[in-house]
Design a protein around this motif. Sequence first.
Motif, mmCIF file in Angstrom:
data_model
loop_
_atom_site.group_PDB
_atom_site.id
_atom_site.type_symbol
_atom_site.label_atom_id
_atom_site.label_comp_id
_atom_site.label_asym_id
_atom_site.label_seq_id
_atom_site.Cartn_x
_atom_site.Cartn_y
_atom_site.Cartn_z
ATOM 1 N N PHE A 48 69.538 -89.360 35.532
ATOM 2 C CA PHE A 48 68.683 -89.602 36.696
ATOM 3 C C PHE A 48 67.268 -89.076 36.481
ATOM 4 O O PHE A 48 66.589 -88.646 37.414
ATOM 5 N N SER A 49 66.839 -89.117 35.215
ATOM 6 C CA SER A 49 65.455 -88.842 34.821
ATOM 7 C C SER A 49 64.937 -87.515 35.379
ATOM 8 O O SER A 49 65.592 -86.493 35.230
ATOM 9 N N HIS A 50 63.784 -87.531 36.054
ATOM 10 C CA HIS A 50 63.128 -86.280 36.437
ATOM 11 C C HIS A 50 63.935 -85.482 37.460
ATOM 12 O O HIS A 50 63.778 -84.262 37.551
ATOM 13 N N THR A 51 64.790 -86.146 38.228
ATOM 14 C CA THR A 51 65.590 -85.430 39.223
ATOM 15 C C THR A 51 66.451 -84.362 38.561
ATOM 16 O O THR A 51 66.645 -83.279 39.113
ATOM 17 N N GLY A 52 66.946 -84.659 37.371
ATOM 18 C CA GLY A 52 67.824 -83.714 36.688
ATOM 19 C C GLY A 52 67.119 -82.507 36.102
ATOM 20 O O GLY A 52 67.772 -81.546 35.669
ATOM 21 N N GLU A 53 65.779 -82.505 36.087
ATOM 22 C CA GLU A 53 65.059 -81.391 35.473
ATOM 23 C C GLU A 53 65.232 -80.088 36.245
ATOM 24 O O GLU A 53 65.067 -79.003 35.692
ATOM 25 N N GLU A 54 65.555 -80.196 37.543
ATOM 26 C CA GLU A 54 65.785 -78.985 38.330
ATOM 27 C C GLU A 54 67.087 -78.289 37.930
ATOM 28 O O GLU A 54 67.356 -77.167 38.390
ATOM 29 N N LEU A 55 67.889 -78.921 37.097
ATOM 30 C CA LEU A 55 69.150 -78.333 36.647
ATOM 31 C C LEU A 55 69.090 -77.931 35.179
ATOM 32 O O LEU A 55 70.107 -77.586 34.590
ATOM 33 N N MET A 56 67.909 -77.962 34.607
ATOM 34 C CA MET A 56 67.751 -77.444 33.251
ATOM 35 C C MET A 56 67.661 -75.924 33.315
ATOM 36 O O MET A 56 67.069 -75.373 34.250
ATOM 37 N N PRO A 57 68.274 -75.230 32.364
ATOM 38 C CA PRO A 57 68.331 -73.769 32.435
ATOM 39 C C PRO A 57 66.968 -73.117 32.278
ATOM 40 O O PRO A 57 66.029 -73.706 31.757
ATOM 41 N N TYR A 58 66.890 -71.874 32.753
ATOM 42 C CA TYR A 58 65.656 -71.107 32.606
ATOM 43 C C TYR A 58 65.484 -70.654 31.151
ATOM 44 O O TYR A 58 66.469 -70.398 30.444
ATOM 45 N N ILE A 59 64.240 -70.561 30.724
ATOM 46 C CA ILE A 59 63.944 -70.112 29.362
ATOM 47 C C ILE A 59 64.278 -68.628 29.246
ATOM 48 O O ILE A 59 63.753 -67.812 30.009
ATOM 49 N N PRO A 60 65.158 -68.244 28.316
ATOM 50 C CA PRO A 60 65.545 -66.829 28.205
ATOM 51 C C PRO A 60 64.434 -65.973 27.590
ATOM 52 O O PRO A 60 63.514 -66.485 26.949
ATOM 53 N N GLU A 61 64.520 -64.680 27.795
ATOM 54 C CA GLU A 61 63.470 -63.758 27.336
ATOM 55 C C GLU A 61 63.309 -63.745 25.827
ATOM 56 O O GLU A 61 62.229 -63.441 25.319
ATOM 57 N N ASP A 62 64.375 -64.042 25.085
ATOM 58 C CA ASP A 62 64.291 -63.998 23.625
ATOM 59 C C ASP A 62 63.821 -65.323 23.024
ATOM 60 O O ASP A 62 63.806 -65.492 21.807
ATOM 61 N N HIS A 63 63.427 -66.270 23.867
ATOM 62 C CA HIS A 63 62.975 -67.575 23.385
ATOM 63 C C HIS A 63 61.471 -67.536 23.121
ATOM 64 O O HIS A 63 60.722 -66.903 23.881
ATOM 65 N N ALA A 98 64.802 -88.269 49.856
ATOM 66 C CA ALA A 98 66.086 -87.811 50.387
ATOM 67 C C ALA A 98 67.176 -87.969 49.332
ATOM 68 O O ALA A 98 67.999 -87.067 49.121
ATOM 69 N N PHE A 99 67.157 -89.103 48.631
ATOM 70 C CA PHE A 99 68.167 -89.317 47.586
ATOM 71 C C PHE A 99 67.932 -88.399 46.385
ATOM 72 O O PHE A 99 68.895 -88.005 45.711
ATOM 73 N N ASP A 100 66.676 -88.057 46.097
ATOM 74 C CA ASP A 100 66.412 -87.047 45.061
ATOM 75 C C ASP A 100 67.102 -85.737 45.424
ATOM 76 O O ASP A 100 67.711 -85.068 44.572
ATOM 77 N N HIS A 101 66.988 -85.359 46.683
ATOM 78 C CA HIS A 101 67.630 -84.130 47.171
ATOM 79 C C HIS A 101 69.146 -84.208 47.008
ATOM 80 O O HIS A 101 69.777 -83.265 46.517
ATOM 81 N N HIS A 102 69.724 -85.329 47.390
ATOM 82 C CA HIS A 102 71.184 -85.459 47.342
ATOM 83 C C HIS A 102 71.699 -85.514 45.904
ATOM 84 O O HIS A 102 72.715 -84.874 45.584
ATOM 85 N N ILE A 103 71.021 -86.255 45.015
ATOM 86 C CA ILE A 103 71.535 -86.356 43.650
ATOM 87 C C ILE A 103 71.374 -85.032 42.919
ATOM 88 O O ILE A 103 72.228 -84.649 42.114
ATOM 89 N N GLU A 104 70.304 -84.309 43.197
ATOM 90 C CA GLU A 104 70.135 -82.993 42.576
ATOM 91 C C GLU A 104 71.280 -82.070 42.958
ATOM 92 O O GLU A 104 71.865 -81.378 42.098
ATOM 93 N N ASN A 105 71.626 -82.056 44.233
ATOM 94 C CA ASN A 105 72.710 -81.182 44.689
ATOM 95 C C ASN A 105 74.073 -81.678 44.243
ATOM 96 O O ASN A 105 74.971 -80.871 43.957
#
Length: 439
Positions: A110-125, A271-278
Amino acid sequence: MKLYETRDIIYGFITYDDWEREIINHPVFQRLRRIKQLSLTDMVYPGANHTRFEHSLGVMHLSTLFFDSILNKRKQFLKEILNFNEAGLERDRKIIRFAALLHDIGHSPFSHTGEELMPYIPEDHPKYKKGEDKRFSHEDYSIAVIKTFFKDIIENYKDNDNYDIKVEDVTALLGDETVKPKRSHVWKNIISSQLDADRADYLLRDSLHLGISYGIYDKERLVNTMSIATDPETYSTNLAVEEGGWHVAESLVIARYHMFTQVYFHKTRRAFDHHIENALKEILLKHGDRSGFFPPPDGEENLKKYLEYDDWTMYGLLKEGLGGEHGKIILERKQDKCVFQTSEVPDEDELDRFEDIYNTFRNDISFEDSSEKSWYKTGKEDIFILCNPGEKCEKLEPLSLRSSIVRSMQPIKQKRLYVKNGGEKIIREKIEEYLERKR
């Protein structure tokens, strides 16, 4: 080298060779057929079923048109000022095509919508910056995927004896910070800038598939006036549009503005961006490593796990009920409804009124949505106009100086409040009564 053709909705035919065909036929690239360009926009515009696959082919084609147009007009500049030779230009053309073809290879479902579920960059990166809570981006995934799964095709293909292209030459044009700048970096703006082939393609492609005209601009004029020059003040080399084509650069910016307001930030689409992200969050909590995030781009195994996810996979898991309440909402098209919104560029009084409404009806609100979209960046990122090309007095002038329209464009800061489907009428009436009493 044998050439192949694919018919395209915008360009008629897109041509590619055996080497590029190996990339296109790779299973990782074929995955882009299963990722829609505009997520769930088809819930509003039913024709929005085009994919990252066709967009990637289009960006490769358009970036080549840009390059060839520049070469046709500015070969003397490239050779005498930037010290290119014929072999170097031919090599760079191939690198540009690879980078354009692979620029979206790391997109999530789902393209850019899924970017909110990419992990945070860790401190050792290496990309981690102290004090920042920043996620990996789809560009990070693209770079990692190219280096992991396309290195062999790029570097060991038989015809690479004539080019000596390294995989880092390709990722450098996509923002790979581990690569030292090279002369070929002057072409980076063809792939990523305010005048790049990426947005120039998706504006036309999205408009055509949605059946609208907001993103249409004069593509032929843009290609024919594309150029390159060195800024006499900063000595940086920039992509530019010849003076006779500055209006088409202006129209590109305006087209992007209209597409955002009418499509990308459409209230129902959001609204659908909100729903698909969740729903995706719920799926990732129940599936895979159950972290609630996509696997990080930190090695081949995690990348393989990440690439297993595409729209088809997620739709299947939604059908199985793993998307929870939000998945059910998507399947039944019973999305949350917008009950209050500000204007596109609200003043302080309007923003205060919005906060008052939000605080008063907080218990009824399902989610708040907002945009902080700047339409034009000046300074180093400005689009440049090349005045008097080929003459001793040639100079670069920023579009924001030439165009009063672009100069006056303000960032969109619209805010919206949503409630659960079915309760919108009552809440709207309550908000209207409340505002009436406040007058």
